[in-house]
Design an enzyme around this catalytic site. Structure first.
Site, mmCIF file in Angstrom:
data_model
loop_
_atom_site.group_PDB
_atom_site.id
_atom_site.type_symbol
_atom_site.label_atom_id
_atom_site.label_comp_id
_atom_site.label_asym_id
_atom_site.label_seq_id
_atom_site.Cartn_x
_atom_site.Cartn_y
_atom_site.Cartn_z
ATOM 1 N N GLN A 115 0.825 -1.214 0.000
ATOM 2 C CA GLN A 115 0.000 0.000 0.000
ATOM 3 C C GLN A 115 0.857 1.260 0.000
ATOM 4 O OE1 GLN A 115 -3.667 -0.582 0.631
ATOM 5 N NE2 GLN A 115 -3.784 1.418 -0.329
ATOM 6 N N LYS A 118 1.849 1.792 -3.566
ATOM 7 C CA LYS A 118 0.652 2.091 -4.362
ATOM 8 C C LYS A 118 0.207 3.536 -4.125
ATOM 9 C CE LYS A 118 -2.442 -0.953 -3.798
ATOM 10 N NZ LYS A 118 -3.540 -1.840 -3.446
ATOM 11 N N LYS A 130 -2.562 -0.738 6.739
ATOM 12 C CA LYS A 130 -3.554 -1.773 6.445
ATOM 13 C C LYS A 130 -4.006 -2.368 7.770
ATOM 14 C CE LYS A 130 -5.576 -3.850 2.930
ATOM 15 N NZ LYS A 130 -5.943 -3.337 1.613
ATOM 16 N N GLY A 169 -12.362 -0.001 3.117
ATOM 17 C CA GLY A 169 -12.742 -1.414 3.008
ATOM 18 C C GLY A 169 -11.685 -2.252 2.310
ATOM 19 N N ASP A 170 -11.874 -3.544 2.341
ATOM 20 C CA ASP A 170 -11.072 -4.519 1.582
ATOM 21 C C ASP A 170 -11.922 -5.796 1.604
ATOM 22 O OD1 ASP A 170 -8.151 -4.944 0.408
ATOM 23 O OD2 ASP A 170 -8.550 -6.729 1.587
ATOM 24 N N ASN A 245 -16.414 -6.800 -4.646
ATOM 25 C CA ASN A 245 -16.432 -5.405 -5.084
ATOM 26 C C ASN A 245 -15.543 -5.171 -6.306
ATOM 27 O OD1 ASN A 245 -14.718 -2.667 -4.706
ATOM 28 N ND2 ASN A 245 -16.891 -2.312 -4.392
ATOM 29 N N SER A 382 -10.522 7.115 -2.685
ATOM 30 C CA SER A 382 -10.631 7.370 -1.239
ATOM 31 C C SER A 382 -9.989 8.720 -0.900
ATOM 32 C CB SER A 382 -9.922 6.274 -0.445
ATOM 33 O OG SER A 382 -10.761 5.159 -0.276
HETATM 34 P P1 NDP Z 1 -14.679 -8.728 -1.547
HETATM 35 O O1 NDP Z 1 -14.759 -9.271 -0.182
HETATM 36 O O2 NDP Z 1 -15.729 -7.780 -2.013
HETATM 37 O O3 NDP Z 1 -14.620 -9.902 -2.617
HETATM 38 C C1 NDP Z 1 -13.628 -10.885 -2.574
HETATM 39 C C2 NDP Z 1 -14.003 -11.922 -3.612
HETATM 40 O O4 NDP Z 1 -12.906 -12.829 -3.778
HETATM 41 C C3 NDP Z 1 -15.198 -12.756 -3.193
HETATM 42 O O5 NDP Z 1 -15.944 -13.089 -4.323
HETATM 43 C C4 NDP Z 1 -14.524 -13.994 -2.586
HETATM 44 O O6 NDP Z 1 -15.327 -15.144 -2.548
HETATM 45 C C5 NDP Z 1 -13.399 -14.163 -3.573
HETATM 46 N N1 NDP Z 1 -12.348 -15.017 -3.045
HETATM 47 C C6 NDP Z 1 -11.729 -14.959 -1.844
HETATM 48 N N2 NDP Z 1 -10.826 -15.938 -1.730
HETATM 49 C C7 NDP Z 1 -10.881 -16.624 -2.894
HETATM 50 C C8 NDP Z 1 -10.202 -17.738 -3.391
HETATM 51 N N3 NDP Z 1 -9.263 -18.361 -2.648
HETATM 52 N N4 NDP Z 1 -10.513 -18.178 -4.652
HETATM 53 C C9 NDP Z 1 -11.446 -17.548 -5.399
HETATM 54 N N5 NDP Z 1 -12.140 -16.487 -4.963
HETATM 55 C C10 NDP Z 1 -11.852 -16.042 -3.732
HETATM 56 O O7 NDP Z 1 -13.214 -8.060 -1.677
HETATM 57 P P2 NDP Z 1 -12.703 -6.988 -2.729
HETATM 58 O O8 NDP Z 1 -13.338 -7.220 -4.044
HETATM 59 O O9 NDP Z 1 -12.794 -5.674 -2.093
HETATM 60 O O10 NDP Z 1 -11.143 -7.352 -2.790
HETATM 61 C C11 NDP Z 1 -10.622 -8.287 -3.739
HETATM 62 C C12 NDP Z 1 -9.125 -8.058 -3.881
HETATM 63 O O11 NDP Z 1 -8.876 -6.707 -4.332
HETATM 64 C C13 NDP Z 1 -8.294 -8.198 -2.603
HETATM 65 O O12 NDP Z 1 -7.024 -8.711 -2.935
HETATM 66 C C14 NDP Z 1 -8.146 -6.768 -2.122
HETATM 67 O O13 NDP Z 1 -7.017 -6.591 -1.299
HETATM 68 C C15 NDP Z 1 -7.986 -6.046 -3.447
HETATM 69 N N6 NDP Z 1 -8.274 -4.621 -3.432
HETATM 70 C C16 NDP Z 1 -9.477 -4.151 -3.030
HETATM 71 C C17 NDP Z 1 -9.746 -2.805 -3.050
HETATM 72 C C18 NDP Z 1 -11.079 -2.246 -2.731
HETATM 73 O O14 NDP Z 1 -11.276 -1.038 -2.959
HETATM 74 N N7 NDP Z 1 -12.039 -3.024 -2.270
HETATM 75 C C19 NDP Z 1 -8.688 -1.828 -3.405
HETATM 76 C C20 NDP Z 1 -7.472 -2.442 -3.899
HETATM 77 C C21 NDP Z 1 -7.287 -3.781 -3.872
HETATM 78 P P3 NDP Z 1 -15.994 -15.676 -1.164
HETATM 79 O O15 NDP Z 1 -17.205 -14.826 -1.001
HETATM 80 O O16 NDP Z 1 -16.254 -17.095 -1.425
HETATM 81 O O17 NDP Z 1 -14.971 -15.469 -0.075
#
Ligand code: NDP
Length: 450
Positions: A115, A118, A130, A169-170, A245, A382
């Protein structure tokens, strides 16, 4: 398989490994960045003085706390909360909160370290941090989630603030959780200090486009990267992992720019829809019903397949956008993708490709956008939310999205030009690491040994 690093950095890496025993994701993140810095130090020996790189690898502060909460049956649970305030050379610590059973201090440190770079790439005044918890939100009621968030914030609130540390969030922390966290912060402090957390709802200090920003931003980055080869999205076949997300708004933007997204997933399995993923249906299942991705087949019928216990990356595609979790795309996956004709990878998640996978992509000449650059749109928006909170203003969706697009194109160009300048043209990993490092190192150098 990790890349070789400059001899000068070997003792630094060894010290990180010894001091952070067993935290393999943190070691991996540090190794990757150190692997990019050889060229920089020969041009800027001042940044290797005063143990600057050693300081950069050590978080400024690590907070670990107990989170007790009561479920709907009256049973008490204890989770562990974390906030790692990694580096504040460029501004207040900034970075999301992750609620996921795999969270431990090593995961939070790797994310805080990434982070820092980034946030530097965005050019905005934000340091790196984080946090999160090993709490698994899956299957709990709204009330349980609320009680957990309230307990988490009851401790966290002492450590954060508009000019100190601003979480967001994350994984596992979306709009609902941010609402509960901010509500408890407001109650504990008796202040409407909206700038203390981002990702808020539009009614209580949130910004337009924050929800969409990480996914949209990643697509803007990839769009610019494809353009360097004269390519576009039109008619391209894409696969996006996850259905949270980041994945949802990546898919939405890819579709709007003419790509066909054929698959997405959750941690139980993936769906493949050759007609193109119906993103409104995915949003209905995941955002409204908080369901599982396999429910998509119940609504869509026979043209769709649901596959468990198999890699989504074995589906042929032109563009892969891993948007779920770290190290989800392995060397084997990369080999299969390359064999199937892949042209570009854009990481929506943090560190989703293993080092071996990245090597395979780069050796095959695949355009590869690393997460710390490609997914910076979330944190950049953000920071726009913080700007709006500070000026008590709110901008339209269009204005905010235009700013996001401009920021992402700027980050792309910075990584691209830095890679050229340092003799590694087309290497966005090194371009991002070097450009991010230079900004943080310059500020740390100016601030003295602190
Ligand atoms: P969410 O919780 O909204 O979604 C995570 C998704 O990933 C869910 O569909 C989850 O499924 C799936 N998932 C988790 N583990 C696995 C796995 N082992 N195999 C396949 N699918 C999996 O999180 P975000 O979308 O916010 O975050 C996703 C990624 O993006 C993370 O790495 C995060 O650090 C990164 N990120 C997020 C940001 C943000 O603004 N939100 C900013 C920058 C980076 P399930 O429901 O089954 O767990």
């Amino acid at each position: 398989m990790l890349n070789k690093i400059h001899d000068k950095f070997v003792p630094i890496l060894n010290q990180v490994i010894a001091r952070n025993n067993g935290e393999k994701e943190f070691h991996q993140a540090i190794h990757e960045v150190l692997g990019s810095l050889g060229h920089v130090i020969s041009r800027h020996p001042e940044y290797a003085e005063s143990a600057l790189i050693e300081r950069l690898c050590e978080p400024e502060r690590q907070i670990i706390f107990r989170v007790p909460w009561i479920d709907d049956q009256g049973d008490v649970h204890i989770n562990r909360g974390f906030r790692v305030q990694f580096n504040s050379a460029l501004g207040p610590y900034k970075g999301g909160l992750r609620f996921h059973p795999t969270v431990n201090v090593g995961i939070i440190k790797f994310l805080g370290f990434e982070q820092t770079f980034k946030n530097a790439l965005t050019g905005m005044s934000i340091g790196g941090g984080k946090g999160g918890s090993d709490f698994n939100p899956r299957g709990y009621s709204d009330r349980e989630i609320m009680r957990f968030c309230q307990s988490f914030m009851t401790e966290l609130h002492r450590h954060i603030g508009e000019y100190i540390d601003v979480p967001a969030g994350d994984i596992g922390v979306g709009g609902r959780e941010i609402g509960y966290l901010f509500g408890q912060f407001k109650r504990l402090t008796n202040r409407y200090g909206a700038g203390v957390i981002t990702g808020k709802g539009l009614l209580y200090g949130g910004s337009q486009v924050r929800t969409e920003a990480t996914g949209y931003g990643a697509v803007y980055f990839v769009e610019r990267m494809l353009a360097t080869k004269g390519y576009g999205f039109d008619g391209r076949r894409a696969v996006v992992s996850g259905s949270g997300n980041v994945a949802i708004y990546t898919i939405q933007k890819l579709i709007s720019l003419g790509a066909k997204v054929v698959a997405c997933s959750d941690s139980d399995g993936y769906i493949i829809d050759e007609d193109g993923i119906d993103i409104d249906l995915v949003r209905e299942i995941k955002e409204k019903q908080r369901g599982r991705i396999k429910e998509y087949i119940e609504q869509k019928g026979k043209s769709v397949r649901y596959v468990e216990n198999s890699s989504i990356w074995h589906i042929p595609c032109d563009i892969a956008m891993p948007s779920a979790i770290q190290n989800e795309l392995t060397g084997d996956d990369a080999r299969t993708l390359v064999k199937n004709g892949l042209i570009a990878v854009g990481e929506g998640a943090n560190m989703p490709s293993t080092p071996e996978a990245i090597n395979i992509f780069q050796e095959a000449g695949i355009l590869f956008a690393p997460g710390k650059a490609a997914n910076a749109g979330g944190v950049a928006t953000s920071a726009l939310e913080m700007q709006q909170n500070a000026s008590r203003d709110s901008w339209t969706f269009e204005e905010t999205e235009n700013r996001l697009a401009k920021i992402m194109h700027g980050i792309h160009d910075l990584c691209y030009e830095t890679a050229e300048e340092y003799g590694v043209p087309g290497d966005y990993v090194k371009g991002a690491n070097i450009a991010g490092f230079l900004r943080v190192a310059k500020a740390m150098h100016a601030l003295g040994v602190i």
